[in-house]
Design a protein around this motif. Sequence first.
Motif, PDB file in Angstrom:
ATOM      1  N   TYR A 889       0.839  -1.186   0.000  1.00  0.00           N
ATOM      2  CA  TYR A 889       0.000   0.000   0.000  1.00  0.00           C
ATOM      3  C   TYR A 889       0.880   1.244   0.000  1.00  0.00           C
ATOM      4  CZ  TYR A 889      -3.288  -3.582   1.462  1.00  0.00           C
ATOM      5  OH  TYR A 889      -4.029  -4.727   1.534  1.00  0.00           O
ATOM      6  N   THR A 904      -3.494   0.224   5.716  1.00  0.00           N
ATOM      7  CA  THR A 904      -4.434   0.986   4.887  1.00  0.00           C
ATOM      8  C   THR A 904      -5.053   2.103   5.712  1.00  0.00           C
ATOM      9  OG1 THR A 904      -6.173  -0.605   5.481  1.00  0.00           O
ATOM     10  CG2 THR A 904      -5.004  -0.971   3.420  1.00  0.00           C
ATOM     11  N   SER A 912      -2.555   0.486  -4.335  1.00  0.00           N
ATOM     12  CA  SER A 912      -2.155  -0.889  -4.029  1.00  0.00           C
ATOM     13  C   SER A 912      -1.300  -1.399  -5.178  1.00  0.00           C
ATOM     14  CB  SER A 912      -3.392  -1.773  -3.842  1.00  0.00           C
ATOM     15  OG  SER A 912      -3.016  -3.114  -3.648  1.00  0.00           O
TER      16      SER A 912
END
Length: 1207
Positions: A889, A904, A912
């Motif tokens: 991420y 996240t 991503s």
Amino acid sequence: MAGDDFAASQDKKKAHRERNAGRKAEKKKQKNPHVQELSDKQRNPKAFTFNSAVKAERQFRRKEDIQTKKQHIPVVDRSALLPPPILVAVVGPPKVGKSTLIQCLIRNFTRKPLTSIKGPVTIVSGKKRRITLVECNNDINSMIDLAKVADLVLLMVDASFGFEMEIFEFLNICQVHGMPRIMGVLTHLDMFTNQKTLRRTKKQLKHRFWTEVYAGAKLFYLSGMVHGEYLRNEIKNLGRFISVMKFRPLTWRSTHPYLLADRIEDITPPEQVRQNPKVDRTLCLYGWVRGVPLNQKSSVHIPGSGDHPISEVSFLPDPCPLPEKFKKRVLIEKERLIYAPFSGVGGVVYDKDAVYVELAGSHSHHHQPDTEQTDLVSGLLETQQTVDYKMQHAQMQLFSTSEPITASDWSKEKNGVAEEEEQESGEEWSDVDEEDEDDEVEQKEEEGEEPSQVPWKTKEAQVEKEGDEPEEEPPAKKVKKLIQAERKLLQALGEDSDEDSLSDLSDLEYQAVEDEEENADEVVEKSAFVPKRPLKSKEEETRAKVAEAMAAVDQARARINQKAQKEKNDDDELEDEDLQDEEMSDLEGMDGDETAEGSAMKWKDNLAQKAALAFQERQATTVSLRKLVYGERSLAKDDSDIEDEEDSAELGGLFHKVNLEQGQKVEEKALRNREDVSRFPDPTHQRDWKLEHVRDLIRDCFVTGKWKEEDDAADLLEMDNLDEDGDFEDLETGEKHVSANPGMPESAEERRKKLIEKKKKLKEKFDSEYDDKDGGKTYYDELKQEMSQQAQLNQKEFEGMDDELRVQLEGYRPGMYVRVELANMPCELIANFDPTYPIILGGLMPGEENIGYVQARCKRHRWFSKTLKTKDPLIFSLGWRRFQTLPLYSKQEDNMRNRYLKYTPQHVACLSHFWGPISPKGAGFLAVQDVSVRQTGFRIAATGTVLELDKTAQVMKKLKLVGTPLKIYKKTAFIKGMFSSSLEIAKFEGARIKTVSGIRGQIKKAVSKPEGTFRATFEDKILLSDIVFCRTWYQVKIPQYYAPVTSLLLPEEKKMTWKGAKSLGELKREKGIRNQAQEDSMYLPIVRKEVAPAPLVIPRSLQKELPYMDKPKSQVIRDPKKRELESQRVAVVLEKHEQKALELMRRLKTTYDHKKEVSKKATSLRMAAHRAKVQKDEVKKLKREKVLRKEIFRKISQMDKKKKKFD
């Protein structure tokens, strides 16, 4: 009264009188007549304008918004003429009624029950629509796969329980992969006994369903069940909605071919499987192509198995076709087809290399009418004895009261009875019905039966058969063929047949009479012809004719047999012609006999001749415009006509029509047709083309133009010769214009009016072509028109082309039922096959077979409880694939750098990066943490969209290097602890550094001692207590891990338990490993030393500038020497009696304080005891009052009873 009339006459207004002469009338006449035809709004637009510009703008905006909402992005219509069946997926949690609903829908459409449902079930629901019903398992893998291919989804909800988590999960899956049409179905409504609760529940579920799908989504209510099925009217209503549902093409499906396999076959050689059960298999999958045409050279992906190249593709006949002709408003019984191979329903299926017959299925206990195909194949399968054995034991019963005759009895009697029947063959025959006998003979000939087993064949016929000569036919059959030949002959000659004579032959019936002798050992059956009604004179005459014809036929056949024996080695075609000529010559000789019966038959030759002459005369008098204009006929047509005449010459298989005169006329006609009649006219019919009236006959053939049938050439030519200024009709307006004086010259005024009229028409034409109507053509309209033109072009190019050629050009188009052969397939796919799990073949476009770095926009789902961590394995569903990978991420900063994120973010999308299959931009995906464990709560972890396909994706991670000052020289300082060697310092020379207090600096050069120390400069002097740090970035490598989810290869009990890579946390929990806590990572309370601030010292120069109120005031400062003397003063010393008094007072005070404390404790104890006593007394008082109250109320109630009693 007179005054009133006078007043009324004065009040009455005069009617307007237009000026017919004068200056005003001339002025009006000179005006442009076009202006007079304008409307009020066109003449005075200001009177009809809007009052408020703001209001008009709002109305215009609202109108445009409404119109824009109705618009969709136009796409090229690539739908096939024969579309594939509509895929209807029935989705819902367990025990909600999915299988029951499918059974009811099948019964509603096909009128047939289906007890066991496995896999797809295809049925014909209407004249132009088929549907495929599929039940979705309670498995997230099946839900994901079906959401990618379903056209319509029936979401089943248990109304007594409410919406379950599977419903919301499936809706989110559909939103990611393309939203199909969704209809909700509420079941278990009969669990509600209260109607008010039922209505409230329906309303709540409906509005919740609208929130998830869209406002106004259709929701059906299945109120109850009768005999294990839902109510018929409710199912019929649901079926109607399914039958008329319209669908919007989805992006992914409109660019990729795919098919749902409804049949699978293993064609691996059995010997290889026997030698190695784990050998790779060759499988054939069958199904309807959907989406776009399927290319044989492409690869397909099977979700749950992997990518596989296509070995071979071929199209097959549609196993569940639509009705070809719409005979009735509804489907008839035989058109209500059902095709479900996995469920055991499908009938006869023709494959490329085999034929599959389904003789019994799940509903085999129901009687179904046998078709020709199934009857033939089932008869072959049920055969247990040879044909010879059957023929030897075959039995035939001539009469209902007679004993059956076997082949063995026939062989014994054929030497005796057959010879006797041979002698009396012209008089007595067996009484077998003609039509039944013919059918029986044809059937036995097809079965290969010997000639001796046919009862009406004699020994001579057997000898002729052995000598390859034509066999003798029974008289009944001969008579029948004679009648047919005679009728066809008369029809060919163009004359009406004699109905009386033909009816006599056809009405002649014979009845067999059975005579049995008394001797039981020998039974001889004799039959005689006995008519049902007495013979009349006409019947006798007819019988004589038939007898004579039979005799002539026997003579002709004998001669034919002799001639055939002599010319055995001749060519077959020449032999047939000779036999026909010989036979016809005999028949002509028969016609020439001078007998009474022959004379009755002879008149027909004259009729044929007369008919031919009459035909010749009619042809001679008829005008053939085709010959006159186009000349000779084509030879091909003549050849075809001759072949047709030769075919029609054979009548009934016995006679051949050969007439010399007619043959000569036919030859003359053919020769005459081959000539160029324009140069060699017909001698029997000649015309003088110099005459005007003869030429007028064909004048219309040479005039061009499109005419109607009722139009005449002369009239049209006259109309063309008229002057331009004659009468005409305006085709646009329908107005007729008649010339006033056709013979007189026009005046200047008339010419000016005509010119004005012409200009007016030209302007109207220009306005209609170029003026904008209703805003004109927008970009949306042009785009729609372009798409429609492209669709028409596609359809026109391939229209009428053969399927074999069309498949090579465009591939296997949607709607075709194809057979896809895949080689090198894992054996577990067929060994662990379960039809309840769908097998989807998703076509891959060029480039989608590769693996690379994928960058996508990702967002953790707001209903997922956990936070996603970088490099934790996730199962992605992207395109057709389901695979596990390790995503990273990141967050894109202002300088377009992708900064590494460990977790996240919450409620915010991030980037991503993962290693996976290359997919087109804009493709949606979803992620699930695990598919093997049924987690409590929402299982979809994240959703997103593919952004870029960059193989050099860079994710940068922030790194802080920390150091402390070693020595400080004004704005220069030596920093230690940041690097470990001079080499590292050399790499970072010129890098920017910063202190905690915010003073910026720069790395200059390394210092020799101590190791890792460097010199740096700052913008201000720093302190030894400052911490110096350097912020750097380094690239994080994306792990190359890609593992397809192979759930279809697992056994049936483990298909829902596929497990891939485990996360680091799961591994540590399983092995009991705990990380040692790092002090820097621990959250401890921050303890800071309090620093006494230095006193504020204001310089004197600044004090002078300060206002008086801010200046430091002068204070009296004591001499420090005096303060020291005061602190050194000696205390006062008391005398003895003063000390005794002071001691006494201290003791008295101590005693008083003790007494006071004891009294306080005693008081508190006494008060506590008193409170307890009072509380106890209060409880007793309440008890007494309660008892007294009861007694009082008892007495009152007794008194009331007595009072009521006396009253």
